[in-house]
Design an enzyme around this catalytic site. Structure first.
Site, PDB file in Angstrom:
ATOM      1  CD  GLU A  49      -2.864   0.851   2.538  1.00 47.39           C
ATOM      2  OE1 GLU A  49      -2.704  -0.117   3.316  1.00 47.39           O
ATOM      3  OE2 GLU A  49      -3.828   1.640   2.621  1.00 47.39           O
ATOM      4  CG  ASN A 196      -9.336  -2.085   1.600  1.00 51.43           C
ATOM      5  OD1 ASN A 196      -8.974  -3.240   1.752  1.00 51.43           O
ATOM      6  ND2 ASN A 196      -9.140  -1.148   2.519  1.00 51.43           N
ATOM      7  CD  GLU A 197     -10.094  -3.119   6.260  1.00 58.71           C
ATOM      8  OE1 GLU A 197     -10.058  -2.063   6.904  1.00 58.71           O
ATOM      9  OE2 GLU A 197      -9.418  -4.123   6.569  1.00 58.71           O
ATOM     10  CE1 TYR A 270      -3.015  -6.694   8.508  1.00 59.28           C
ATOM     11  CE2 TYR A 270      -5.311  -5.994   8.460  1.00 59.28           C
ATOM     12  CZ  TYR A 270      -4.052  -6.022   7.878  1.00 59.28           C
ATOM     13  OH  TYR A 270      -3.831  -5.401   6.680  1.00 59.28           O
ATOM     14  CD  GLU A 326      -5.883  -5.016   3.979  1.00 54.76           C
ATOM     15  OE1 GLU A 326      -5.729  -4.685   5.173  1.00 54.76           O
ATOM     16  OE2 GLU A 326      -6.321  -4.252   3.100  1.00 54.76           O
ATOM     17  CD  GLN A 375       0.415  -2.554   3.627  1.00 60.20           C
ATOM     18  OE1 GLN A 375       1.147  -1.829   2.963  1.00 60.20           O
ATOM     19  NE2 GLN A 375      -0.767  -2.159   4.061  1.00 60.20           N
TER      20      GLN A 375
HETATM   21  O1  AHR Z   1      -2.827  -2.925   6.112  1.00 56.67           O
HETATM   22  C1  AHR Z   1      -3.128  -1.770   6.805  1.00 56.67           C
HETATM   23  C2  AHR Z   1      -4.593  -1.426   6.762  1.00 56.67           C
HETATM   24  O2  AHR Z   1      -5.330  -2.394   7.431  1.00 56.67           O
HETATM   25  C3  AHR Z   1      -5.228  -1.377   5.400  1.00 56.67           C
HETATM   26  O3  AHR Z   1      -5.022  -0.173   4.765  1.00 56.67           O
HETATM   27  C4  AHR Z   1      -6.668  -1.601   5.698  1.00 56.67           C
HETATM   28  O4  AHR Z   1      -7.353  -2.223   4.643  1.00 56.67           O
HETATM   29  C5  AHR Z   1      -6.658  -2.429   6.955  1.00 56.67           C
HETATM   30  O5  AHR Z   1      -7.492  -1.929   7.911  1.00 56.67           O
END
Ligand code: AHR
Length: 522
Positions: A49, A196-197, A270, A326, A375
């Site tokens: 990103e 995205n999201e 995550y 992600e 990332q």
């Molecule tokens: O990867 C960091 C962020 O995490 C991304 O921009 C977003 O999609 C997610 O919340």
């Protein structure tokens, strides 16, 4: 006398049997003749990103940099990612994608507007890395581009024109513009994210509202020539099952001939050791935090399983892919760094987290067709860290490099029976594994031992094969749970050769050291 000897012998035999029976057994049964699904190489995908120094400094240094580069892109980074066989790269975000207007990033670089990166540190984004630079990067990496379009603050027209600019061969203002900017032939772009999201930074939409927007945007994501767009809908995060339910049920209600508006549904998860307000350090952690991180990682299996059940209800033929675009460890930023840049170190613990997640994706490869770790460079669970002209490869990089043996191979179903790794009153399985058979007929087994103290002997029985031959082995481990590579000591964690394997026909006995990830080739 004879009687006494006999009694003693029987006594010792019984004792031996009891001791052996109490030894915890670690056994994996691999059904080597029952493989059905291909493990898509795209499960081993990446995400970069416009965030911190992922793009600027990470990949892009500009043509006039003293750092060796090809048309502005770092040669060392390209070489490392090619060696890891990076299959795809998702760009330009993340949250950034829903603020990105692609036309800012084309044309002469000195004429491109400077904007503010509102999500990530409020820094100036000069747009010097845009569409042409990204497509050049993918060419240099020999990987597939995965572009995430702007639904949150962009228009349908804007997204449609971007696809036309990239992929059309016809005569049109968009294709003329591309040619003026130096690219005569259209590119091939298959993977396209529709926002995205969208439930969060991408527009704070409800699932019901997004579902309609998805149809609208996707309708104008046209296929030009033989370029076929694989449309990835914004999916849920973690356990937002309502989102999946709405998107999938709406899709299933649509007449069959119109269902092409979605080919994949994303999922984000995550691993955060503690909680979002105090996540925990990337390097300074104790065993409780090692354990907590690994156990939270295993929740990925639960999320994929439960979202898949919903998907199976509406799509039993598995036409829609689950795309975990992600994932990874999210720690506190390194002390003294910009909190908006999400720069974190990467230890052996991150390597284990990568291995556990990849095993989960392999296991679910009937539904999970793509995944992108967050990332690639200098941000979150990175493969590479850079400092000026220097570059360091992380434990996560080495796990991805080791696991490339599974790319596009056939997943071999397995049953794992293993002892638990317990910490205080909680337990997780100590062994995680994957097995696959590649096109050349080679079988690869990857195994990891989450227990940081105890070596394990794992017996692997390959059913459906009479005899196997050990070809080679590899191991990733470290002296400590938090061993990591940095610019002064870049080789603390690396891939080493491994041969602690005994074979008896089709049964392997593998000595798996504590806190390690191992690969054996048969
Ligand atoms: O990867 C960091 C962020 O995490 C991304 O921009 C977003 O999609 C997610 O919340």
């Amino acid at each position: 006398m004879e009687k006494i000897i006999l009694t003693l012998t029987i006594f010792f035999l019984v004792l031996l049997q009891t001791v052996v029976a109490q030894q915890p057994e670690n056994k994996i049964i691999i059904n080597a003749d029952m493989g059905k699904n291909q493990i898509s190489k795209h499960i081993y995908g990446h995400f970069s990103e416009h965030l911190g120094t992922c793009i600027y400094g990470g990949y892009w240094v500009g043509e006039n940099s003293a750092i060796p580069n090809t048309r502005g892109i770092r040669n060392d980074v390209v070489k490392a990612l090619r060696e890891m066989e990076i299959p795809n790269l998702r760009w330009p975000g993340g949250c950034f994608a829903d603020t990105y207007h692609w036309m800012d990033g084309i044309g002469p670089r000195d004429k491109r507007p400077e904007i503010v990166n509102v999500h990530w540190g409020g820094v100036t984004e000069d747009n010097s890395f845009g569409t042409h630079e990204f497509m050049d990067l993918c060419d240099q990496l020999d990987c597939e581009p995965v572009i995430c379009g702007n639904v949150g603050s962009g228009t349908v027209q804007e997204m449609a024109s971007w696809i036309e600019y990239l992929t059309s061969d016809a005569q049109s203002p968009m294709t003329n513009l591309r040619k003026q900017n130096g690219r005569e032939l259209p590119w091939k772009v298959k993977y396209w994210g529709i926002g995205n999201e969208s439930w969060g930074c991408g527009g704070t939409m409800t699932a019901e509202y997004y579902s309609d927007q998805l149809r609208r945007y996707a309708t104008y994501c046209r296929d030009y020539g033989d370029n076929q767009i694989f449309k990835i809908a914004c999916g849920p995060s973690d356990e937002n099952y309502h989102w999946t339910e709405v998107i999938m049920s709406e899709w299933a209600k649509t007449p069959a001939w119109q269902r092409g508006y979605m080919n994949g549904l994303s999922l984000h998860y995550y691993t955060v050791c503690h909680d979002w307000s105090k996540k925990g350090s990337a390097t300074e952690f104790n065993e409780a935090e090692w354990f907590l991180t690994l156990s939270k990682t295993l929740r990925m299996d639960e999320f994929i399983t439960k979202h898949s059940v919903i998907m199976d209800t509406y799509d039993p033929e598995k036409r829609i892919a689950l795309v975990v675009d992600e994932w990874g460890n999210w720690h506190d930023v390194e002390p003294g760094t910009n909190p908006g840049f999400l720069y974190q170190q990467n230890t052996l613990r991150d390597g284990l987290v990568a291995a556990l997640n990849l095993d989960i994706f392999n296991k679910h490869s009937d539904r999970v067709k793509m995944a992108n770790i967050a990332q690639t460079i200098n941000v979150l669970q990175a493969m590479i860290l850079t400092k000026g002209s220097e570059m360091v490869l992380t434990p996560s990089y080495y796990v991805f490099k080791m696991y490339k043996v599974h790319h596009d191979a056939t997943n071999l179903p397995m049953e794992i029976k293993c002892e638990n790794y317990s910490y205080e009153s909680n337990s997780i399985p100590s062994v995680s594994a994957s097995a696959s058979k590649d096109k050349a007929g080679l079988i690869h087994i990857t195994l990891s031992n989450s227990n940081p103290h105890q070596n394990l002997t794992v017996t692997c029985e390959l059913r459906g094969i009479k005899k196997v031959e050990f070809k080679k082995g590899q191991i990733i481990t470290g002296e400590k749970m938090n061993s990591f590579n940095d610019f002064r000591e870049p080789e603390q964690v690396n891939i080493k050769s491994f041969s602690d394997v005994k074979i008896n026909d089709n049964i392997l006995s593998i000595n798996l050291p504590a806190k390690s990830v191992v690969m054996v080739e048969l």
